[in-house]
Design a protein around this motif. Structure first.
Motif, PDB file in Angstrom:
ATOM      1  N   ASP A   1       0.802  -1.222   0.000  1.00 42.12           N
ATOM      2  CA  ASP A   1       0.000   0.000   0.000  1.00 42.12           C
ATOM      3  C   ASP A   1       0.839   1.277   0.000  1.00 42.12           C
ATOM      4  O   ASP A   1       0.287   2.378   0.092  1.00 42.12           O
ATOM      5  N   ASP A   2       2.143   1.146  -0.078  1.00 39.91           N
ATOM      6  CA  ASP A   2       3.012   2.332  -0.021  1.00 39.91           C
ATOM      7  C   ASP A   2       2.831   3.220  -1.251  1.00 39.91           C
ATOM      8  O   ASP A   2       2.907   2.754  -2.394  1.00 39.91           O
ATOM      9  N   ARG A   3       2.606   4.491  -0.987  1.00 40.85           N
ATOM     10  CA  ARG A   3       2.606   5.529  -2.012  1.00 40.85           C
ATOM     11  C   ARG A   3       3.470   6.675  -1.507  1.00 40.85           C
ATOM     12  O   ARG A   3       3.588   6.877  -0.306  1.00 40.85           O
TER      13      ARG A   3
ATOM     14  N   THR B   1       2.805   8.752   1.789  1.00 45.41           N
ATOM     15  CA  THR B   1       1.532   9.412   2.028  1.00 45.41           C
ATOM     16  C   THR B   1       0.417   8.471   1.570  1.00 45.41           C
ATOM     17  O   THR B   1       0.670   7.332   1.168  1.00 45.41           O
ATOM     18  N   ASP B   2      -0.817   8.956   1.592  1.00 44.61           N
ATOM     19  CA  ASP B   2      -1.932   8.153   1.090  1.00 44.61           C
ATOM     20  C   ASP B   2      -2.211   8.466  -0.379  1.00 44.61           C
ATOM     21  O   ASP B   2      -3.245   8.083  -0.923  1.00 44.61           O
ATOM     22  N   ARG B   3      -1.304   9.165  -1.018  1.00 45.51           N
ATOM     23  CA  ARG B   3      -1.463   9.509  -2.425  1.00 45.51           C
ATOM     24  C   ARG B   3      -0.091   9.423  -3.086  1.00 45.51           C
ATOM     25  O   ARG B   3       0.868   8.962  -2.492  1.00 45.51           O
TER      26      ARG B   3
END
Length: 248
Positions: A174-176, A234-236
């Motif tokens: 899930d890394d961004r 981050t989440d993006r």
């Protein structure tokens, strides 16, 4: 004080000016190794203001600081050079050919026509923890003397550092990440009329910070330019796990 329009062609993520190019604009008037900290998204087509304060350059959008450039020490971490044939073969296995989240990216977007982007497509080098691509700079990024303008060297090394981490960095599914800081040391001019080899590799992870490197070598194997990049999780932003690119 000077004003510069960030042309719409210099887009990375859709609606966002390419971070490497923006850093190069901020660093252009400084000599030696430079570090640029990016603090705000800039939209393509924006007019930015460059303010020089002694050895510091501040890039603003309106009243907001978007980037700050300062001279800084630089310690090399570059691997040995990749041969041109190896780089050409590596590029054939570029993950972005299968699927690209940002296919119009100025540096690594495969939807860019020849001459409209840098078209640097770094793929895994067999038996080594690096990615590489053979690069022939388009005429649009060359100065009158035939050398590549410095701001485009920053752009050329931004994405390969990220791809080095995607392919070899062991990121979580899930890394961004977004680029937070770039440092660059240019040892010599990069000729625009011949091929160069662009290489990227992972360096370290420290909490939410992901560090990677990239470099430009001559075909003879000489190290010409090297960069260091700090990405912030981050989440993006850019997905960092290769399976996310492969499965899309």
């Amino acid at each position: 004080m000077a004003q510069v329009v960030i042309d719409e062609r210099y887009e990375g993520i859709p609606g966002v000016a390419h971070g490497g190019y923006l850093a190069g604009v901020a660093a252009k008037e400084l000599d030696g190794p430079v570090t640029v900290t990016l603090t705000r998204v800039v939209q393509p087509g924006s007019t930015v203001t460059l303010e020089r304060h002694d050895a510091e350059v501040v890039l603003r959008v309106g009243d907001e600081v978007a980037a700050t450039a300062v001279p800084s020490p630089f310690e090399t971490a570059a691997p040995t050079a990749v041969r041109a044939r190896e780089a050409e073969t590596a590029s054939e296995h570029y993950l972005g050919f299968h699927h690209h989240f940002f296919p119009n990216c100025f540096t690594c977007g495969p939807h860019r026509a020849v001459g409209e982007g840098l078209r640097i497509f770094p793929g895994p080098v067999d038996g080594r923890p690096v990615v590489a691509a053979l690069w022939h700079p388009p005429s649009a990024v060359r100065r009158a003397d035939g050398m590549v303008a410095s701001e485009f060297l920053w752009a050329a090394l931004d994405c390969p550092a990220i791809w080095g981490h995607v392919v070899h960095g062991g990121a979580g599914l899930d890394d961004r990440a977004v680029t937070g800081r770039l440092s660059l040391h240019q040892r010599a001019p990069v000729r625009g009329d011949t091929n160069s080899i662009v290489v990227g590799w992972p360096i370290a992870r420290d909490g939410r910070k992901v560090i990677a490197g990239a470099a430009i070598f001559s075909e003879a194997g000489d190290l010409i330019v090297e960069s260091r990049q700090t990405m912030i999780l981050t989440d993006r932003g850019v997905p960092l796990h290769p399976d996310v690119w492969n499965r899309s």
